[in-house]
Design an enzyme around this catalytic site. Sequence first.
Site, PDB file in Angstrom:
ATOM      1  N   GLN A 252       4.120  -1.844  -0.793  1.00 26.79           N
ATOM      2  CA  GLN A 252       3.573  -1.577  -2.120  1.00 26.79           C
ATOM      3  C   GLN A 252       2.676  -2.727  -2.572  1.00 26.79           C
ATOM      4  O   GLN A 252       1.623  -2.511  -3.155  1.00 26.79           O
ATOM      5  CB  GLN A 252       4.717  -1.386  -3.128  1.00 26.79           C
ATOM      6  CG  GLN A 252       5.450  -0.078  -2.954  1.00 26.79           C
ATOM      7  CD  GLN A 252       4.598   1.079  -3.410  1.00 26.79           C
ATOM      8  OE1 GLN A 252       4.368   1.281  -4.598  1.00 26.79           O
ATOM      9  NE2 GLN A 252       4.070   1.840  -2.477  1.00 26.79           N
TER      10      GLN A 252
ATOM     11  N   GLY B  60       9.498   4.574 -11.233  1.00 25.91           N
ATOM     12  CA  GLY B  60      10.349   5.471 -10.464  1.00 25.91           C
ATOM     13  C   GLY B  60      11.572   4.816  -9.865  1.00 25.91           C
ATOM     14  O   GLY B  60      12.700   5.285 -10.047  1.00 25.91           O
TER      15      GLY B  60
ATOM     16  N   GLY C 222      -0.843   9.515  -4.703  1.00 26.25           N
ATOM     17  CA  GLY C 222      -1.003   9.978  -6.072  1.00 26.25           C
ATOM     18  C   GLY C 222      -1.873   9.023  -6.861  1.00 26.25           C
ATOM     19  O   GLY C 222      -2.981   9.359  -7.248  1.00 26.25           O
ATOM     20  N   PHE C 223      -1.343   7.816  -7.074  1.00 31.79           N
ATOM     21  CA  PHE C 223      -2.082   6.752  -7.781  1.00 31.79           C
ATOM     22  C   PHE C 223      -2.483   7.191  -9.184  1.00 31.79           C
ATOM     23  O   PHE C 223      -3.479   6.736  -9.725  1.00 31.79           O
ATOM     24  CB  PHE C 223      -3.323   6.326  -6.975  1.00 31.79           C
ATOM     25  CG  PHE C 223      -3.042   6.164  -5.506  1.00 31.79           C
ATOM     26  CD1 PHE C 223      -2.180   5.179  -5.056  1.00 31.79           C
ATOM     27  CD2 PHE C 223      -3.614   7.015  -4.567  1.00 31.79           C
ATOM     28  CE1 PHE C 223      -1.894   5.039  -3.706  1.00 31.79           C
ATOM     29  CE2 PHE C 223      -3.331   6.894  -3.216  1.00 31.79           C
ATOM     30  CZ  PHE C 223      -2.467   5.904  -2.785  1.00 31.79           C
TER      31      PHE C 223
ATOM     32  N   GLY D  15       4.838   7.968  -1.311  1.00 31.22           N
ATOM     33  CA  GLY D  15       4.487   6.925  -0.349  1.00 31.22           C
ATOM     34  C   GLY D  15       5.092   5.591  -0.743  1.00 31.22           C
ATOM     35  O   GLY D  15       4.913   4.579  -0.071  1.00 31.22           O
TER      36      GLY D  15
ATOM     37  N   LEU E 185      14.443  -3.733  -3.439  1.00 28.60           N
ATOM     38  CA  LEU E 185      15.367  -2.695  -2.956  1.00 28.60           C
ATOM     39  C   LEU E 185      15.219  -2.475  -1.457  1.00 28.60           C
ATOM     40  O   LEU E 185      16.172  -2.113  -0.777  1.00 28.60           O
ATOM     41  CB  LEU E 185      15.115  -1.390  -3.714  1.00 28.60           C
ATOM     42  CG  LEU E 185      15.397  -1.487  -5.225  1.00 28.60           C
ATOM     43  CD1 LEU E 185      14.831  -0.276  -5.963  1.00 28.60           C
ATOM     44  CD2 LEU E 185      16.892  -1.632  -5.486  1.00 28.60           C
TER      45      LEU E 185
ATOM     46  N   GLY F  13       9.349  -2.552 -11.609  1.00 29.52           N
ATOM     47  CA  GLY F  13       8.340  -1.792 -10.872  1.00 29.52           C
ATOM     48  C   GLY F  13       7.494  -2.691  -9.994  1.00 29.52           C
ATOM     49  O   GLY F  13       7.276  -3.853 -10.305  1.00 29.52           O
TER      50      GLY F  13
ATOM     51  N   GLY G 296       4.833  -0.845  -7.859  1.00 31.54           N
ATOM     52  CA  GLY G 296       3.710  -0.044  -7.367  1.00 31.54           C
ATOM     53  C   GLY G 296       2.350  -0.474  -7.898  1.00 31.54           C
ATOM     54  O   GLY G 296       1.337  -0.263  -7.252  1.00 31.54           O
ATOM     55  N   GLU G 297       2.333  -1.062  -9.067  1.00 35.02           N
ATOM     56  CA  GLU G 297       1.049  -1.394  -9.679  1.00 35.02           C
ATOM     57  C   GLU G 297       0.791  -2.893  -9.787  1.00 35.02           C
ATOM     58  O   GLU G 297      -0.354  -3.336  -9.821  1.00 35.02           O
ATOM     59  CB  GLU G 297       0.967  -0.737 -11.061  1.00 35.02           C
ATOM     60  CG  GLU G 297       0.838   0.768 -10.933  1.00 35.02           C
ATOM     61  CD  GLU G 297       1.165   1.525 -12.204  1.00 35.02           C
ATOM     62  OE1 GLU G 297       2.245   1.278 -12.762  1.00 35.02           O
ATOM     63  OE2 GLU G 297       0.358   2.360 -12.624  1.00 35.02           O
TER      64      GLU G 297
END
Lengths: 327, 166, 732
Positions: free
Chosen positions: C626, C511, C241-242, C469, C618, C690, C692-693
Site C-alpha cells: 500500500q 476499511g 478503485g482509488f 487490492g 496488520l 489507515g 491506503g492513502e
Amino acid sequence: MKPFHYQRADRLEHVAQLISASGAMAIAGGTNLIDLMKLQVETPDTIIDVNRLPLDQIAEEGDGLRIGALATNTATAGHGKVRSDYPILAKAILAGATQQLRNKATTAGNLCQRTRCYYFTNIDQPCNKRDPGSGCGAITGIARLHAILGTSDQCIATYPGDMAVAMAALDAKVEIKDRAGNTRSIAVRDFHRLPNDAPEKDNILEPGDIITGVILPAPVPGKQLYRKVRERSSYAFALCSVAAIIDMDEGKITRADLAFGGIAHKPWFDARLGELLVGETPSLSLFDKAADLLLEDAHGFGENDFKIPLTRRALAATLCEATGVDA
Amino acid sequence: MTLTINDKEYELPSDPRVSLLDFIRHDAGLSGTKKGCDHGQCGACTVIVNGERINSCLTLAIMHEDDAVTTIEGLGTPTNPSALQQAFLSHDGYQCGYCTPGQICSATAMLTEIASGLPSDATEDISTSPKLTDEEIRERMSGNLCRCGAYPNIVAAIREVAEAGL
Amino acid sequence: MTAHLKQNKLDKRNVLDGMQQGIIGKPISRSEGLLKVTGKATYAAEYHLENCLEGVIVTAPFAKGRVTVIDESSVMEMPGVITVISDERMIARAAQGTAGAAPLQKACDVDYWGQPIALVVAESFEEARNAAKHLHIEFEVEDAIFDASEVEVEPQDGATQQGDLAQAMAEAEHSVDISYTTEGHASAAMEPHAAIADWDGETLTVRASLQMLNYNIGELADSMDLDESKVRLISRYVGGGFGSKLGISQEVVAASIAAMQLGRPVRVVMSRQQVFQTIMRRSETTQRLRLAADANGRLTGFGHEALVSNLPGEGFAEPVTQSSEFLYAGENRLLKIDIARIHRMTAGSVRAPGEAVGMPALEAALDELAEKAGIDPVELRLRNIPEEHPATGTPFSSHKLAECLQQGAKAFGWDSGPRKPRNRREGEWWIGTGVASAARVHIVSQARARVTLQADGTALVETDMTDIGTGTYTILGQIAGEMLGLAQEQVKVELGDTRHPRGSGSGGSWGAASVGSAVFVACEAIRAKIASQLGISADMELTLKDSTVSWDEGKKSLSDIIDGKDIAREGHYEPGDITEDYAASGYGAFFVEVAVNRWTGETRMRRMTGAFGFGRVLNEKTARSQCLGGMVWCIGSALTESLLFDPRDGHLVNCDLAEYHVPVNRDIPDLDVIMVEERDPAASPIQAKGIGELGMCGGAGAIANAIYNACGARMHDFPMTPDRVLAAMPDE
C-alpha cells in the site's frame, strides 16, 4: 467497429487488385488500424490481411540492407546488421511503443502510422484529416502534441513514430509496388506529406500501392544517436526527437545527417542543417545557428509553444554528445 | 479454421470483428486475460502468440488461424503455478490483480527475449547482448501498466526467477 | 447474535499483542493471491451467464443542454440490436462516496461532455458497439463555463480563521506567499467500470466493480425504485478503485434497467474513454500558501487557501486543506476552500482526496521557507510539530511524524548540511534531493462482520466489505486467526456480497481499521462464549493457539470445545466519542533523489524513501505494498498526470491511457519503505490506522523540492513536465 469483409492475401500479385477496391485497406500488424477501427476513425469495408505474404525478410542488398515491409519492429531492432551498422534505427525503434506492440508492428505499418492528435481520434470532434472540411479542432484547442513546423491552416498534426525519423536520417528509400505491378522507390524523407490543404493524405501512396520494403543505403561512418524527449521514461510519444548521424575528422564535422520527430506532419529533414554544420568546428554557437535555421519558420499553437525551445535544446544536447563539445 | 489456446483448439469466430482478446475472454471463456483499455495502451491483455508477447486487443482472432496462443491459464494453475506466478505471489507483485495476468505473460516472454539477446531502450550498447539489470527489467515491463503501483515488487519477482534460472 | 462495540475511549489493552497464534502483522502472502496470479479470480464482467446480452453506453457529444430526440429506429434494424434504453432512471452522474441514495438521474439533461445518455443492447458486443456509434440523437446545446477562474466562487463551510494571518506575515522574520496550481487527475483503475445485471423476477443481482457495497446497495435500490431486499450486489474482486468505484456509476443502473426490461442478463462495460469521460475526476486546484515564521523558523502564521471546482449540485469539494488543519503549528491561521461550478465531469474522490494535491503545495512552500530561514528542511519540520491540534486544541492520539522524519532521514542518508541547487551533476543530469512530510487524517466507520467458528475447526469470516487490492481478504483472516488460534489457511474469508453483513466499504483508508475491528469484536465474542463454556470468567485467561485452547488448569482442542456446533457471532463496530476526543492521523516522511536533464527538463526518479506511522501493521507485506502504491502515485502526480480539457467545449482531450500518463515501470526507481512501529489506542480496538492513502500525501512536494535542489527550478505548477521544468530553470 463497423462490419467489414475479411480477406487474406496469399500472393503479392493479388494484393494490388484486392486493396484497389473501394473501401479496402491492408492490415499488417494491425496495432494502429484496429485501434482506429474500434473508434470508427477508420471504417474499411474490407480488410486485406497481408501478413502471410513473404515480405518479412531482412537481407543485405548491394552495399545496403533491405528490410521487408512485414519485418516486425522487433525483428528489425534485433537484427545483427541493424544493430552494428545502423544502430540509430534500432535505437529509434526501441524508443517507441512497447515490446508487445513492436512484436506486431511492421515496417510498412509503422511508416503508415496515423497521427495521435486527440481531435483525429475523437469522432465527435472536428478534424480535417479524418473528415475533410470539418475543420481542425486542435489549432485553437489543446495542441500539446502538435506540430511547430510545416503546419497548415487545415491541420497541425504530427507523425508520431520514431522508426521513420531514423530512416529519414539514414536516407533510406521506401520501395513501392503499384497497382500495375511496377516498382518505384522514394526517399523516406519524401514519403510523408505536409498537410497543406489535403491533410487526409498522410503520405504519397496512391490507391493500389503496396510498400514492399525499405532499403537502407550503405552504412556510413560516424556516431549515431537517437534522443527522444518524453514525459514518461517509456511508452510515450515524443515531445520531440532527434536522430543524428555525426562524423568528425580532425576536429571538424564531416557528416551531419539530422532528422526530427514529434514536431511536424512528417519526419522533419532539413538539408540546410547538414550544409551549415559540415566543415565546421563544433561549438555551442554553431549548434545554436543550426537551431536558428531549423526553427526559423517554427510557430506554436499555445500548448505546444514549448516545443520550439525544447527542440533547440534537444538538438544542442544531441550535437554536444555526438561531437564531444563540453557545454 | 482453428487456433490453439493453451493446447486446445478453438473454431475461429464468424464475425471478423472479434478481437483476439474478446475471443479468448468470451468465446473461449478464459477470462484470465484482461481488458484494461482495448487500445494497446495498458498491456493487461498481453498473451503469448507463437512464443512472442502481444496485445491481444489489437489483433483480430480471425488473423490467427493455426497460431498457438498461451494465456495466463496456460502458464500454471493454483495448484501448479509457474515460477513467475509463484514469485509474483511471494513478492506481492500485484494488488488488485487485474493487470497481473498480463504482467506475468509479459514477464514470461521477456525472459526469453533477454536470453535471446534482444536489446531494449535500456541497453547501454545495443551491439552487445543485454544484461539482466533492474533497468532492463523496468524498461521491458513498461508495456504493462499497474495502477496499484506494484512495480518494485514486480521487478523483484522477475529478478528472483531470472537469477534462479527457473 | 451480535456483539457490539462503540468505541468511546482509548483502547490500551492491545489485545492482539496478547494473542499467541503469531500471525498478526506477519508478511503473509495474499490468501487470494494464487487465484490472481493464475487468472482465476473473477472480476465483474467475467461471469458467464446464460443468454447474456451486451450493452454499450452512448454519451453526449456536448457539455450542457438537453437531448431532445433519441431515435431508436436508427439502430433497431441493425444486426443483433435488441433495444435502446434511455430511461429516466438512468443516472447522469456516478454517486459520490457514501451517498447511499440515487445520484442525479434523468440522463437526458446533460451537464458535462461525455455524459451517458442511452444504452444500446445487442446480442454481441461488436453489434452493440457499432450500433451505439450509429444511434441518432438530437439535442439543444446551452452555453456553459468550463474554467474555474471565470465564475463566481462559493466558499465552503468549515473554514478556519484564527488570529491575524496578515499581521503575522507582516511581522514575520521569514515568510513565503506562493501560488500553486495542480491539474485534474483520474483514478484510472486498470479494470474499467463494469456490471452484469440479472433479474429473476424477484431479485436484481448485479455483479459490478464497486468499492462500497454497503452504500452501493442503497444507491442502486433508490435509482431503480426497488426495496433493498430485492437487490443483491456482488464484487468479489475489484480491479482497482482509488475512489472511482466508491459510488455506483452509470453502467450499473443502465444494465439493471435493461435486464429488468428484457428478462435477460445484460453486461455493460465502459470503454476506457468512457471511464475517463464520465467517472469522477480529481478537481484541478489553485492554491495560495502563506507561511510566517520567527527567526528560529517557528511558524507564527499559516495560510492555505484553495479554489477547486465541481458540477452544479455536487456536495463534494476537494478537501485540499485537510492535513493543513493540524500538521504544523502557527497560531494565526487561515484555511479555506472555495468552489467554482463548472461543466466538467463530476469531481469526487481520487486516492487521498485533498492531501494528494494540498500537501505537495504545502510541502513545497515549506521548502522555500526553509531556504529563506537557512534551516535544514527536516529540522524546520521537526520544529513545527504542534503539541495539540493547532486550531481545536484536541489532543493528538499517537503521533509519529518526528520518528518518520528522523528514521527516514537516516535510512535515506539525508545530508543536513547547507543546501544549494546545482551542487551535483552527473553527465547531463543535475542530481538533487528533497523531503516532505506525509499526513492523512484517520477515519473509521461502522462495520459489521460475521465470524463463524465451524464444526470442522475452521473459521469463516463474512462481510460485504470489498478487497480492492488492499489486502482485506488476507488481513481479516489474520485478525480472526490470531484471535481464535487458527492458522491463516484455516480461516476462510468471504467478501463482496451484500448477502453478508454490512462492512465499511473500501475507501478513505478506513476499511482495515473499521471492518477489521468488526471481525475483532466478533472474535472476542466467540472467545467469551468459549470461556463461558469452559466456566472461565474472562476470555483473556485463555490461550488460543494452533487450534488448541489452554488455560491455567487445562487444555482442550478447539474442535472438542465446538463439539459439532458452529459458534457464529456478528461483530458490530462503531466509532464513538473517541473520534471527537482525539485527533488521530497517520504520519510519514518522504525523501527523494531525482535527476533533472539540464537540456530537456526531463525529471527521472533515482530513489525514494518513505517512512510511515499508521498504527498497527496488520500484514507487513500488504501494508508495504500500500505504501509503495501511494509513492508511485506521488511520482505520477508530480511528473506526468494531468487531465487536459478543451477550453471551448469542455471535453476531456486526453481520455485514454496513451495520453493520460500514469507511471510506467521504468518511471519507478527503488522505493524504500519504513514502517514505524506504532499502536494507536484511539484509532481502533485493533490499534490500526489507515494506510491506503497516506503514501501519496505529500510525496509530490518532496519531488518538487528535489527538482529545485537539483537544477534551481522552483516549481509551482504540477505536474512538473519537461516544458514546465525548462521554463522555470535558470540559465546556467
